[in-house]
Design an enzyme around this catalytic site. Structure first.
Site, mmCIF file in Angstrom:
data_model
loop_
_atom_site.group_PDB
_atom_site.id
_atom_site.type_symbol
_atom_site.label_atom_id
_atom_site.label_comp_id
_atom_site.label_asym_id
_atom_site.label_seq_id
_atom_site.Cartn_x
_atom_site.Cartn_y
_atom_site.Cartn_z
ATOM 1 C CG ASP A 26 27.181 32.571 27.793
ATOM 2 O OD1 ASP A 26 26.690 33.681 28.994
ATOM 3 O OD2 ASP A 26 26.263 32.458 26.955
ATOM 4 C CB CYS A 85 24.139 37.178 32.091
ATOM 5 S SG CYS A 85 22.793 38.175 30.823
#
Length: 577
Positions: free
Chosen positions: A49, A87
């Site tokens: 992130d 992800c």
């Protein structure tokens, strides 16, 4: 006659687009002079992130001495893009070299939120030829370790890794064996913004930093308080789509603090590499799994969700300090690592090698992104971007951009945005995300408008660019077999060819000419085995079956087969009398 005219016009448009391809293309670094070992070690340092919030990419808010050193000794890549703003689909692309939208891996996640969706847990199923990158490197003699993320949108086959655990490390390999080692750092994850503030993670993990151990359990750090690396009085630049107030500033402070802690842990791994005398035999990659953690970043296909910084350091600091601005997609990692290892990448890979012994003859003109289901909320968006412009196609224009993802709503900044929305206190830019509908097509000039808040799709001066990127999206979608907005229930039925997940057929073990042969009737299945000598323990990892095996007397052979996306076979056993 009308059809012929339309066909001619389409051909003219495609030729025009090809001309634009050439104009968009810029020269990248010349890697031809780089000297590498025949099989170099490869170390991957992967954070989560994170947009380009580090000094090496122009943001000096927080000091990152280890990453800054890595950048000064390596190459910076400002134009690396994930295939999605989350992800699991991103990791699916990295592991396979395939676009998740082409193999059933684009929904986040495919094995969860079954109660909300009413769908069974399932897995992406790539074509039979597709293997995980790590397995392909293992076949070339590499010792492959992963510490510790495994959400690839499918269960990794037992042949994928020599080690896959919080304690996996290159130090456990045979002496002199080349390695591919993946270390995942979770400090910058979106959950690191939750309150009460502390390093918070979805599952328990252990991380060794020098001689000190840090442990997380139930989302809270044990044995040490969260270190503070940055003054809380530090001033930040606030993206125009976020409020500029104390709540948001505290979240941004947290993220920079988390980045500094991640840098410290990266430094611990690099020190181990140096202590082992391996620095100059290793190619080091550092990158993030997608863009930043804040609202209107993660999960979206704006650059803030897809773009992430990358640094590559070659042995002996070759090309140190250079910048390579070519477009790179996550699907390019698998063919590139194979190329660096001296392996000609298989033709089925949808990515292309950007360096190594077998680089692609052409550089990328475009990268592509997708957004589908996130947890319990679903959308259908596709994006294509060249060096300057991004085209977005919304397959659900009557649905707003904002999705009420409960996990994201634990972030104070998200709560603040919702509070201001409900009070009618958002300005025009911050309110864009909360529109009740969205255009079918959008176009952004990412140089002039890096935050992508000014849609220029309707301006006549950009019509040619709109048509170019529209046609390129059509071409890409057709090429990879994407089916945007296909109901997930129908996707599962296609993957399974029915309503039951396919199962890998049990392997067959036979003896011929004094050696053991193993086969599996499931096309594309990987076969793993363990040889257990008499009165000995079983080895920790499974060996990939490639050639007939000679077994010592009294040994036991354990065998298992697994095709990606299928359930694995039963474990078979054979004893030598």
């Amino acid at each position: 006659m009308r059809k012929n005219v339309l066909s001619i016009l389409l051909c003219i448009a495609i030729v025009a687009c090809q001309g634009n391809h050439n104009r968009n293309q810029e020269s990248s670094l010349d890697y031809s002079g780089v000297q590498l070992p025949e099989k170099p070690n490869i170390l991957w340092l992967v954070t989560e992130d994170m947009s380009a919030y580090i000094p090496a990419f122009g943001d000096s808010t927080i000091k990152t001495p280890n990453l800054s050193r890595l950048a000064s000794e390596g190459i910076r890549y400002p134009n690396l893009y994930s295939v999605a703003g989350v992800c699991a689909p991103s990791r699916c692309a990295i592991a396979t070299g395939m676009y998740p939208t082409s193999i059933g891996g684009s929904h986040m996640r495919v094995n969860s939120y079954t109660e909300e969706t009413g769908l069974p847990a399932y897995e992406a199923i790539p074509p039979a030829d597709v293997k995980m990158l790590s397995e392909m490197l293992r076949k070339q003699g590499y010792y492959c370790t992963n510490n510790y993320k495994t959400d690839y949108q499918f269960k990794h086959p037992l042949t994928a890794w020599d080690e896959c655990s919080p304690y996996a490390h290159w130090r456990n390999r045979k002496e002199g064996q080349p390695f591919y080692a993946v270390f995942n750092f979770t400090e910058t994850h979106e959950s690191g913004l939750f309150e009460p503030y502390g390093y918070r993670h979805i599952e328990t993990r252990h991380y060794h930093s020098g001689d000190r151990r840090y442990e997380w359990e139930d989302g809270r750090m044990k044995e040490e308080q969260t270190p503070v690396h940055l003054s809380k009085e530090t001033k930040f630049d606030i993206p125009p789509y976020l409020p500029d107030n104390d709540v948001v500033r505290r979240d941004i402070w947290k993220e920079y603090n988390n980045i500094a802690e991640m840098d410290r842990q990266v430094g611990a791994v690099l020190k181990q590499l140096e202590d082992d005398g391996l620095l100059e035999n290793t190619i080091i990659f550092f990158y993030g799994d997608h863009g930043g953690p804040y609202p209107r970043q993660k999960r979206l296909i704006y650059d803030s969700g897809l773009n992430t910084p990358m640094i590559i350091r070659f042995p002996q600091k070759q090309l140190a300090g250079d910048v390579d601005d070519q477009l790179i997609s996550f699907v390019d990692f698998a063919p590139t690592l194979l190329s660096l290892a001296g392996v000609n990448p298989p033709e089925y890979l949808q990515g292309q090698a950007f360096m190594g012994r077998y680089p692609s003859a052409k550089k990328r003109n475009y990268i592509y992104g997708a957004a589908d289901r996130f947890d319990a909320e679903t959308d259908a968006i596709r994006a294509v971007r060249d060096k300057r412009f991004k085209y977005i196609r919304n397959y659900r224009p009557n649905q707003g951009y904002y999705l009420p993802v409960k996990y994201r709503e634990r972030i104070p900044t998200m709560q603040e945005l919702l509070r201001l929305r409900d009070a009618g206190e958002l300005d025009s830019i911050r309110a864009l995300w909360f529109r009740k509908s969205k255009p079918t097509e959008e176009l952004f000039d990412c140089e002039a408008d890096p935050h992508e808040v000014n849609d220029i799709a309707g301006l006549p001066e950009y019509k040619e660019k709109l048509v170019e990127l529209r046609l390129e999206m059509d071409r890409w979608i057709q090429e990879i077999g994407d089916q945007p907005n296909l109901p997930e229930k129908e996707l599962i039925e296609q993957l399974w060819d029915g309503d039951v997940q396919p199962v890998t057929i049990d392997p067959v073990i036979s003896e011929k000419n004094g050696k053991i042969e193993i086969s599996c009737a499931t096309t594309g299945a990987s076969i793993g085995y363990k040889v257990i000598p008499m009165n000995a323990k079983a080895p920790n990892s499974w060996t990939i079956y490639q050639l007939p095996i000679a077994l010592p007397k009294g040994a036991t052979l354990k065998v298992k087969a697994h095709r990606i996306g299928y359930k694995s076979s039963k474990e078979m056993e054979f004893k030598v009398i």
